[in-house]
Each structure stands twice: as structure tokens, then as C-alpha cells.
Design an enzyme around this catalytic site. Structure first.
Site, PDB file in Angstrom:
ATOM      1  N   SER A  50       0.852  -1.190   0.000  1.00  0.00           N
ATOM      2  CA  SER A  50       0.000   0.000   0.000  1.00  0.00           C
ATOM      3  C   SER A  50       0.880   1.229   0.000  1.00  0.00           C
ATOM      4  CB  SER A  50      -0.901   0.017   1.243  1.00  0.00           C
ATOM      5  OG  SER A  50      -1.525   1.281   1.411  1.00  0.00           O
ATOM      6  N   TYR A  75      -2.414  -0.912  10.191  1.00  0.00           N
ATOM      7  CA  TYR A  75      -2.390  -1.127   8.744  1.00  0.00           C
ATOM      8  C   TYR A  75      -1.042  -0.712   8.161  1.00  0.00           C
ATOM      9  CZ  TYR A  75      -4.014  -0.942   3.882  1.00  0.00           C
ATOM     10  OH  TYR A  75      -4.171  -1.129   2.525  1.00  0.00           O
TER      11      TYR A  75
END
Length: 231
Positions: free
Chosen positions: A93, A106
Site C-alpha cells: 500500500s 495497517y
């Protein structure tokens, strides 16, 4: 896949359970006569300030996103070695490079994936195995919408709100095609490209390519790279 008339099958497994991951990969390799490309995409997010996470919540994100990918790669690699090489693609990401508030778990998991890919690429380059991380920016997916405070809006209203947000938060706005968030079809094209033989030359050196919609960031040693634009 249906339109291409290729054989396919869906089997649901939990990446949290090692034996399930191992059996899934072994069964797939046996069913299709080996393994050439593996795409590791499982991921979740829980968003809140760091001190509000319970240990179980933090572990759930790390164990799904990072440990789950480790387990998958652990059992994919032997099949790829037996096949004489291949490709592993991992979805990381843009949060691995620059993040925001309330994303501690995350971000930690995705930055961990970048390190995992870098090291694995060096481990297995001599076997002809290429390991790449896909680093997408904000993309219109269910995960992004579910994590967004405006994700409940109807699609037209959501797109308008995202464009307004992107004007202040995303370099390069306005984007082509009038979309503020990348479309999942573009991400799929990136996955296919990274998994294809078109990048076969990079398997000859210990390298990783971190590909976003507009730029590939080189990591590792002695690699060549180019800017990639999936618009």
C-alpha cells in the site's frame, strides 16, 4: 476468466491458519500441475488512534496482512522452485511510504510487507523467482469505502466527495478520466503485468519493483527500472 474460458476454482481459506494456507497452495499446485504465479492480496484494516487498539485488534491486522502473506510465500516458494522459477506478487500500500492518522496497524503491516518482499527477492533471485510488491494509492475498493466516513454515500455522491478530497490531498489532481481514486481495473492490470513474462528479465538480478499508478520506486541492489503509468 470465464470469458477467456480458462479453468478456475474458488476455495475460501483463512490466511490466519497455517495448515489451511499450506493445504490450499499444495492442492492448487497439484490440481493444475504446478505453480508459476502467486498473487497474495489478503488484507484488512481497523482504523483508530494507536492507544485505542486492543492487542487482539492490532494482532488481527498484522496477522492477516503480514503473517498471512509470509505463510503464503513460505508454501508457494517450494512449488516455484520445482517449476524452475516464477513470480510472486504482493499487494502492499502507499501507506507503506506515507500514511495518515489512525492507521498504525495497517501501516505497520504494509511497511512490513515491503521489507518482506525486498528480502525474499534477494533470497530467491538465483532460482529465477521474481518477487514484487504492488503499492497502490487510494483505489475504489470495498476496503477503502468501508474504512471511509463517506463510504456509505451513493456512488455518484461518493465520487464527487472523493474528487473534492483529492484536490487537496493527492499530487497531480485533476487526474485523467475525472476520477479521484484509482479504479480497481487499473490495479488488476498492474497485477497481471507484474505476474507476466514481460518482466522476466528482472528475475535475473536480485530486485524488487514497487509499482504505483505513476511511478516504480527501485529498491535492492543493481537494478534497472522505469516509470510505469497505468492510466
Amino acid at each position: 476468466m470465464k470469458s477467456a474460458r480458462g479453468p478456475f476454482r474458488f476455495d475460501g481459506v483463512s490466511v490466519l491458519i497455517e495448515s489451511d494456507v499450506r493445504d490450499f497452495i499444495d492442492t492448487a499446485a497439484q490440481r493444475y500441475g504446478g505453480l508459476d504465479v502467486a498473487f497474495n492480496n489478503a488484507g484488512i484494516t481497523i482504523q483508530k488512534p494507536l492507544h485505542e487498539y486492543t492487542a487482539d485488534e492490532f494482532d488481527r491486522v498484522l496477522n492477516t496482512n503480514l503473517r498471512g502473506t509470509f505463510l503464503a510465500m513460505k508454501y508457494e516458494v517450494p512449488h516455484l522452485i520445482r517449476s524452475g522459477g516464477g513470480t510472486i506478487v504482493v499487494t502492499a500500500s502507499s501507506n507503506a511510504l506515507a500514511t495518515d492518522s489512525s492507521r498504525a496497524a495497517y501501516t505497520a503491516s504494509k511497511r512490513g510487507l515491503v521489507g518482506l518482499v525486498q528480502s525474499a527477492a534477494l533470497d530467491y533471485a538465483s532460482y529465477g523467482i521474481r518477487v514484487n510488491a504492488l503499492v497502490p494509492g487510494t483505489t475504489d475498493t470495498d476496503l477503502v469505502r468501508n474504512a471511509s466516513p463517506i463510504g456509505h454515500l451513493p456512488d455518484d455522491a461518493y465520487q464527487v466527495a472523493m474528487k473534492q478530497w483529492a484536490q487537496s490531498n493527492v499530487p497531480g489532481i485533476p487526474l485523467p478520466h475525472g476520477r479521484a481514486a484509482g479504479h480497481r481495473r487499473r490495479k488488476n492490470r498492474a497485477r497481471l503485468m507484474l505476474g507476466s513474462d514481460e518482466l522476466g528479465a528482472s528475475a535475473k538480478v536480485p530486485s524488487t519493483a514497487f509499482v504505483s499508478w505513476r511511478v516504480a520506486i527501485p529498491c535492492g541492489r543493481e537494478i534497472s527500472w522505469e516509470i510505469v503509468d497505468f492510466e
